[in-house]
Design an enzyme around this catalytic site. Structure first.
Site, PDB file in Angstrom:
ATOM      1  CD  GLN A 185       3.417   5.813   2.553  1.00  0.00           C
ATOM      2  OE1 GLN A 185       2.419   5.293   2.076  1.00  0.00           O
ATOM      3  NE2 GLN A 185       4.395   5.100   3.074  1.00  0.00           N
ATOM      4  N   GLY A 242       0.837  -1.189   0.000  1.00  0.00           N
ATOM      5  CA  GLY A 242       0.000   0.000   0.000  1.00  0.00           C
ATOM      6  C   GLY A 242       0.870   1.237   0.000  1.00  0.00           C
ATOM      7  CB  CYS A 286       5.377   2.417   7.357  1.00  0.00           C
ATOM      8  SG  CYS A 286       4.881   3.854   6.408  1.00  0.00           S
ATOM      9  CG  LEU A 287       6.873   1.035   1.368  1.00  0.00           C
ATOM     10  CD1 LEU A 287       6.311   1.284  -0.023  1.00  0.00           C
ATOM     11  CD2 LEU A 287       8.007   0.020   1.320  1.00  0.00           C
ATOM     12  CG  HIS A 304       0.402   6.961   5.432  1.00  0.00           C
ATOM     13  ND1 HIS A 304       1.548   7.453   5.997  1.00  0.00           N
ATOM     14  CD2 HIS A 304       0.621   5.642   5.228  1.00  0.00           C
ATOM     15  CE1 HIS A 304       2.429   6.465   6.134  1.00  0.00           C
ATOM     16  NE2 HIS A 304       1.892   5.352   5.681  1.00  0.00           N
ATOM     17  CG  HIS A 330      -0.324   1.343   7.359  1.00  0.00           C
ATOM     18  ND1 HIS A 330       0.647   0.882   8.226  1.00  0.00           N
ATOM     19  CD2 HIS A 330       0.307   2.191   6.516  1.00  0.00           C
ATOM     20  CE1 HIS A 330       1.805   1.459   7.915  1.00  0.00           C
ATOM     21  NE2 HIS A 330       1.632   2.251   6.883  1.00  0.00           N
ATOM     22  CD  GLU A 331      -0.869   2.421   2.752  1.00  0.00           C
ATOM     23  OE1 GLU A 331      -0.483   3.595   2.582  1.00  0.00           O
ATOM     24  OE2 GLU A 331      -0.091   1.510   3.084  1.00  0.00           O
TER      25      GLU A 331
HETATM   26 ZN    ZN Z   1       2.802   3.524   5.702  1.00  0.00          ZN
END
Ligand code: ZN
Length: 162
Positions: free
Chosen positions: A48, A43, A87-88, A133, A129-130
């Site tokens: 991000q 995701g 998380c990236l 953000h 999670h997304e």
């Molecule tokens: Zn994330």
């Protein structure tokens, strides 16, 4: 397109609603999907990649592929499960987070079409999670106390820029 990483303040902004469904938005979604796959993520949210708008891309698996949702809203439909997340934008940190087991997701597709779906398990976790953000919330804000303690040295290093 590059990943914005903790502790960049861009990740803490509340992202704007999207009202224009144009080619630029489709290109952005395409690039985000590519970056997500290249980074082995499941995701990715627009903040991000430095864009403070309400757009997320989620990988639903081999069969269903990628799903792009504009202005997503997640509703908890019950259950609570603890699971490990990463998380990236917070590379190298993993930790346990309590999430709703089942969620409903409402939003709009790139063509302006309405999207409504239910998800559970890992997919429910990814949607939560997304969408977090988009409100400037990171999974590290929601770690269980033990995971928070374990992650703190790494987070502190990142904050100090080393
Ligand atoms: Zn994330």
């Amino acid at each position: 397109m590059t990943l914005v990483c903790y502790p960049d303040p861009l990740l803490r902004r509340k992202a704007e609603e999207i009202s224009e469904f144009n080619k630029e938005l489709r290109c952005l979604a395409d690039e985000m999907a590519e970056l997500m796959h290249r980074s082995k993520g499941v995701g990715l949210a627009a903040p991000q990649v430095g864009r403070s708008i309400r757009l997320v891309v989620v990988y639903l698996g081999e069969e269903r592929g990628d799903l792009v949702i504009v202005n997503p809203v997640v509703e908890c439909l019950g259950g609570e499960v603890v699971g490990e997340e990463g998380c990236l934008s917070v590379p190298g940190v993993l930790g346990k987070v309590v999430r709703a087991e089942k969620v409903g997701v409402l939003g709009v597709g790139l063509g302006g079409n309405e999207i409504e779906l239910e998800a559970d398990g890992l997919m429910a976790r990814v949607f939560q999670h997304e969408t977090d953000h988009l409100d400037g919330t990171l999974f590290i804000d929601k770690l269980t106390p033990a995971s928070r303690i374990a992650a703190e040295p790494q987070l502190r290093q990142m904050r100090q820029g080393s």
